[in-house]
Every structure is written in C-alpha cells, then in structure tokens.
Write a protein that holds these residues in place. Structure first.
Motif, mmCIF file in Angstrom:
data_model
loop_
_atom_site.group_PDB
_atom_site.id
_atom_site.type_symbol
_atom_site.label_atom_id
_atom_site.label_comp_id
_atom_site.label_asym_id
_atom_site.label_seq_id
_atom_site.Cartn_x
_atom_site.Cartn_y
_atom_site.Cartn_z
ATOM 1 N N MET A 1 10.722 -8.608 4.280
ATOM 2 C CA MET A 1 11.478 -8.013 5.365
ATOM 3 C C MET A 1 11.340 -6.508 5.267
ATOM 4 O O MET A 1 11.461 -5.938 4.200
ATOM 5 C CB MET A 1 12.946 -8.437 5.228
ATOM 6 N N SER A 2 11.056 -5.831 6.366
ATOM 7 C CA SER A 2 10.823 -4.398 6.326
ATOM 8 C C SER A 2 12.139 -3.649 6.160
ATOM 9 O O SER A 2 13.228 -4.179 6.337
ATOM 10 C CB SER A 2 10.117 -3.950 7.596
ATOM 11 N N ARG A 3 12.001 -2.365 5.806
ATOM 12 C CA ARG A 3 13.168 -1.536 5.565
ATOM 13 C C ARG A 3 13.997 -1.382 6.835
ATOM 14 O O ARG A 3 15.224 -1.402 6.788
ATOM 15 C CB ARG A 3 12.695 -0.179 5.062
ATOM 16 N N VAL A 4 13.337 -1.262 7.978
ATOM 17 C CA VAL A 4 14.055 -1.098 9.244
ATOM 18 C C VAL A 4 14.812 -2.366 9.599
ATOM 19 O O VAL A 4 15.975 -2.318 9.996
ATOM 20 C CB VAL A 4 13.071 -0.715 10.377
ATOM 21 N N GLY A 98 -1.277 2.858 2.876
ATOM 22 C CA GLY A 98 -1.629 1.459 3.073
ATOM 23 C C GLY A 98 -0.485 0.792 3.801
ATOM 24 O O GLY A 98 0.379 1.458 4.373
ATOM 25 N N GLN A 99 -0.467 -0.543 3.735
ATOM 26 C CA GLN A 99 0.603 -1.248 4.429
ATOM 27 C C GLN A 99 1.956 -0.995 3.785
ATOM 28 O O GLN A 99 2.964 -0.854 4.465
ATOM 29 C CB GLN A 99 0.302 -2.741 4.437
ATOM 30 N N LYS A 100 1.986 -0.918 2.452
ATOM 31 C CA LYS A 100 3.255 -0.730 1.762
ATOM 32 C C LYS A 100 3.243 0.465 0.819
ATOM 33 O O LYS A 100 4.208 0.687 0.108
ATOM 34 C CB LYS A 100 3.598 -1.992 0.958
ATOM 35 N N GLU A 101 2.182 1.228 0.797
ATOM 36 C CA GLU A 101 2.058 2.357 -0.107
ATOM 37 C C GLU A 101 2.211 3.657 0.672
ATOM 38 O O GLU A 101 1.756 3.775 1.793
ATOM 39 C CB GLU A 101 0.705 2.349 -0.826
ATOM 40 N N ARG A 102 2.857 4.641 0.024
ATOM 41 C CA ARG A 102 3.080 5.939 0.652
ATOM 42 C C ARG A 102 2.898 7.041 -0.381
ATOM 43 O O ARG A 102 3.133 6.839 -1.563
ATOM 44 C CB ARG A 102 4.504 6.052 1.201
ATOM 45 N N ILE A 115 4.612 12.304 -5.135
ATOM 46 C CA ILE A 115 4.781 11.005 -5.778
ATOM 47 C C ILE A 115 4.114 9.921 -4.938
ATOM 48 O O ILE A 115 3.960 10.058 -3.730
ATOM 49 C CB ILE A 115 6.269 10.648 -6.014
ATOM 50 N N GLY A 116 3.715 8.858 -5.611
ATOM 51 C CA GLY A 116 3.168 7.683 -4.944
ATOM 52 C C GLY A 116 4.188 6.574 -4.995
ATOM 53 O O GLY A 116 4.758 6.284 -6.055
ATOM 54 N N VAL A 117 4.466 5.965 -3.855
ATOM 55 C CA VAL A 117 5.470 4.905 -3.764
ATOM 56 C C VAL A 117 4.771 3.628 -3.338
ATOM 57 O O VAL A 117 4.092 3.594 -2.320
ATOM 58 C CB VAL A 117 6.576 5.274 -2.751
ATOM 59 N N ALA A 118 4.938 2.584 -4.151
ATOM 60 C CA ALA A 118 4.387 1.257 -3.861
ATOM 61 C C ALA A 118 5.484 0.246 -4.143
ATOM 62 O O ALA A 118 6.496 0.580 -4.768
ATOM 63 C CB ALA A 118 3.160 0.998 -4.729
ATOM 64 N N PRO A 119 5.338 -0.986 -3.688
ATOM 65 C CA PRO A 119 6.376 -1.981 -3.948
ATOM 66 C C PRO A 119 6.604 -2.144 -5.454
ATOM 67 O O PRO A 119 5.710 -2.478 -6.200
ATOM 68 C CB PRO A 119 5.820 -3.272 -3.344
ATOM 69 N N GLY A 120 7.800 -1.848 -5.883
ATOM 70 C CA GLY A 120 8.179 -2.045 -7.274
ATOM 71 C C GLY A 120 7.844 -0.901 -8.203
ATOM 72 O O GLY A 120 8.133 -0.973 -9.388
ATOM 73 N N GLN A 121 7.253 0.185 -7.730
ATOM 74 C CA GLN A 121 6.954 1.287 -8.629
ATOM 75 C C GLN A 121 6.837 2.608 -7.879
ATOM 76 O O GLN A 121 6.473 2.662 -6.711
ATOM 77 C CB GLN A 121 5.684 1.019 -9.428
#
Length: 158
Positions: A1-4, A98-102, A115-121
């Motif tokens: 489920m997305s953040r929004v 990417g789809q879930k990376e920022r 910083i790099g943000v990915a699911p879980g890290q």
C-alpha cells in the motif's frame, strides 16, 4: 500500500461513516410520525417520480461531494502537520530513483546530507562539504528522445 493511500485510509473511512450516519438520519426523519420505523405499508399504486424527489437526491449528492472535497483539501493541507522537529531537519530536495527508491537531500543544522531511501533501509550517500545553493533552478535538460510519431515513421520504414 502506498504512502498516500495509507495516509488517506483513515479520513476515507471517516467519510464513509459520516455518509452512513447521514443516510440513516435522513431515512429516519422521512418516516411519518405515529408509525414505527420500517413498518410495512399497504401496497398501493407506485408513485411516479417527482421533480422534488430528483431535487432532493441531487442536493444530497452535492452535499456529499462537497464534504468529500472539503475533507480531501483539509488532509492535503495537514499532511506535514505534527511531524516536524522544529527547524532542525529540513528536506531540501528529493528525487525518485526507482519505483520505491529515492535520493533525499537533507539540511541538518548547517550541514547538507544526501541520503538514499529504499524499503526497509536508509543509507547516507554523501555529506556535502559546502552547502548547495538551490535559489536558482538548474537549466532544464534537453530531451533528445524521439517522439512517438518519429518512432512510428521509423518502424514503417519512412
């Protein structure tokens, strides 16, 4: 489920609940006095639809749509409310990789951190020695990709 969708789940559930309560109240208010609610009535000639009935339905629909848009506007305005730690940490810029990376550029005090943000890290990519000046936006990159029309003409051999 997305953040929004997660952030809108509770207000959406609240809107559905309020609409159900309004519908129940309207149904109860329309019941004639002296007769129990939901009591069977004698079957007679069905009433023809009237202009007043259509007007009531239209008015109710407009009220519900107005309430939905009002709640959406309030949720949009309140998105950043309550999760600020003063002005100690600010998000200067972020870009999807990417789809879930920022990649996110943070300002912590007077230091800027990428910083790099990915699911879980979350990983520190770089600590900038000199802060970036972001007052002037960078020049727009030239788009050298072919258009759809050019691709179609090339595939047809023209």
């Amino acid at each position: 489920m997305s953040r929004v969708s997660r952030s809108l789940a509770k207000p959406a559930a609240a809107i559905v609940g309020v609409c159900a309560l309004v519908a129940a109240f309207v149904a109860f208010a329309d019941a004639p006095a002296g007769r129990p609610f939901a009591a069977p009535t004698a079957i007679g000639q069905p009433a023809a639809p009237s202009v007043t009935g259509l007007g009531q339905v239209t008015l109710a629909l407009l009220i519900v749509l107005g309430a939905v848009f009002a709640v959406a506007w309030v949720v949009k305005r309140m998105r950043g409310f309550g999760n600020r730690a003063g002005s100690a940490i600010d998000v200067i810029a972020d870009i999807p990789l990417g789809q879930k990376e920022r990649a996110v550029l943070l300002k912590v005090g007077k230091v800027q951190i990428l910083i790099g943000v990915a699911p879980g890290q979350v990983n520190t990519l770089h600590v900038l020695e000199e802060p970036l000046d972001l007052t002037a936006p960078p020049a727009a990159p030239t788009d050298s990709r072919p258009t759809f029309k050019q691709l179609m003409m090339r595939s047809l051999g023209k």
